[in-house]
Design a protein around this motif. Structure first.
Motif, short mmCIF file in Angstrom:
data_model
loop_
_atom_site.label_atom_id
_atom_site.label_comp_id
_atom_site.label_asym_id
_atom_site.label_seq_id
_atom_site.Cartn_x
_atom_site.Cartn_y
_atom_site.Cartn_z
N PHE A 204 0.68 -1.16 -0.02
CA PHE A 204 0.05 -0.10 -0.07
C PHE A 204 0.91 1.24 -0.10
O PHE A 204 0.20 2.36 -0.37
CB PHE A 204 -0.82 -0.14 1.46
CG PHE A 204 -2.13 -0.85 1.02
CD1 PHE A 204 -3.36 -0.74 0.31
CD2 PHE A 204 -2.07 -2.28 1.49
CE1 PHE A 204 -4.12 -1.59 0.16
CE2 PHE A 204 -3.25 -2.97 1.49
CZ PHE A 204 -4.21 -2.72 0.57
N ILE A 205 2.13 1.21 0.41
CA ILE A 205 3.11 2.28 0.30
C ILE A 205 3.28 2.92 -1.19
O ILE A 205 3.43 3.88 -1.63
CB ILE A 205 4.16 1.97 0.91
CG1 ILE A 205 4.00 2.04 2.41
CG2 ILE A 205 5.44 2.97 0.50
CD1 ILE A 205 5.41 1.77 3.12
N GLY A 209 1.63 5.69 -3.42
CA GLY A 209 2.96 6.36 -3.83
C GLY A 209 3.61 7.60 -2.63
O GLY A 209 3.98 8.46 -2.94
N THR A 210 3.51 6.74 -1.40
CA THR A 210 4.26 7.32 -0.29
C THR A 210 5.46 7.71 -0.52
O THR A 210 6.32 6.53 -0.92
CB THR A 210 3.84 6.60 0.87
OG1 THR A 210 2.30 6.63 1.21
CG2 THR A 210 4.17 7.57 2.14
N ILE A 223 -2.00 6.80 8.08
CA ILE A 223 -3.33 5.86 8.46
C ILE A 223 -3.75 5.40 7.22
O ILE A 223 -4.52 4.14 7.25
CB ILE A 223 -4.14 6.68 9.15
CG1 ILE A 223 -5.09 5.49 10.08
CG2 ILE A 223 -5.02 7.33 8.34
CD1 ILE A 223 -4.65 4.85 10.94
N THR A 224 -3.65 5.90 5.88
CA THR A 224 -4.42 5.39 4.98
C THR A 224 -3.51 4.21 4.23
O THR A 224 -3.83 3.33 3.63
CB THR A 224 -4.23 6.33 3.62
OG1 THR A 224 -3.18 7.04 3.55
CG2 THR A 224 -5.15 7.70 4.16
#
Length: 299
Positions: A204-205, A209-210, A223-224
């Motif tokens: 999910f990273i 696109g974190t 938290i997303t």
């Protein structure tokens, strides 16, 4: 002679029809005049009744205009409504607190499923019922209620920490809403990170696109990223537990099926015979205590 008589009869009939039409027109005219007269009377009555209220409302509007201009209130016939702002205080009014509480209650089912142990528990309980082949026993209401109370037992330390660090300071006015929200998310995030795999977090990273350079530790993850990674990790763990629970019941099904085949009872469904034996095995092993104990210990 006969023709003359028939002609007279036709003339008489025409006169009768003409008279009936005239009477009908006269009746309709009288009815229309009566309706118009009744409407005028009704308008006059309504105007007479509403006139005092209109005059009173006009006086109220003038009094209100004088009050807005700064003049004192000289009568008690007006309703004074004062709206005050709460910008300089951290204490919320009772109505705003009720609004926030109703909002939280409306989102409570989603929050309960996403950020607590409820997902793993309810999936495992459904696996148990399917493995026993008891169809709708226990019913869904019982399974959901059991999962809910087990979730409360598992999450009670986290809930107490949220209450101590976020809810109570916010209700007493020591912190603002943003600070209380940040303090309340920290215990839940710590709980979710303990149950989440690094592989799911990395997934999910990449999806969000974190920027990994800004992440120094797990606590810095948004938290997303944490919530969806926690959910799929919980589903994976629940399916692993369900597979382990299925194994002894599959062995019972295989033994019963092979026994029926050796006895020549091929037309008899094996599940009909194996279900009582699976229930007996589950009771003798004290299955509910064993499964719930190990399920809670997995957290």
């Amino acid at each position: 002679m006969a023709g003359k008589k028939m002609k007279d009869n036709n003339t008489f009939s025409e006169k009768q029809n003409t008279g009936k039409v005239s009477c009908r027109r006269k009746h309709l005219f009288n009815k229309s005049v009566l309706n118009i007269f009744m409407m005028l009377c009704a308008c006059f009555i309504i105007f007479s009744v509403s006139m005092p209220a209109y005059v009173h409302a006009t006086d109220v509007d003038r009094t209100t205009e004088r009050e807005i201009a700064g003049e004192p209130d000289t009568d008690d016939n007006t309703l004074d409504l004062n709206i005050s702002s709460n910008a300089g205080s951290t204490n919320l009014e009772a109505t705003l607190q009720i609004l926030i509480m109703l909002t939280i209650l409306s989102l409570a089912p989603s929050i309960l499923i996403m950020v607590t142990s409820f997902t793993r528990i309810i999936v495992v309980l459904h696996f148990i019922r399917t493995a026993l082949a008891t169809q709708t026993s226990p019913p869904n209401q019982v399974l959901v209620g059991l999962a809910l109370f087990i979730t409360i037992a598992v999450m009670s330390p986290v809930f107490n920490e949220v209450k101590t660090t976020a809810v109570q300071p916010f209700m007493s006015g020591e912190v603002k809403q943003e600070q209380a929200l940040e303090a309340g998310i920290k215990p839940l995030k710590s709980f979710m990170l303990k149950q989440t795999r690094d592989k799911d977090l990395q997934l999910f990273i990449d999806i969000n696109g974190t920027d990994t350079e800004t992440i120094g530790s797990y606590e810095d993850l948004p938290i997303t990223v944490v919530i969806p990674a926690f959910i799929i990790s919980e589903l994976r763990t629940a399916f692993i537990i369900g597979f382990v629970l299925y194994l002894p019941f599959i062995v019972v099904d295989m033994v019963v099926a092979s026994t029926l085949m050796s006895m020549g009872m091929m037309m008899l469904p094996p599940t009909t015979i194996s279900m009582p034996f699976k229930i007996l095995l589950f009771i003798m092993a004290d299955g509910w205590n064993l499964v719930i104990g190990q399920l809670v210990a997995s957290f």
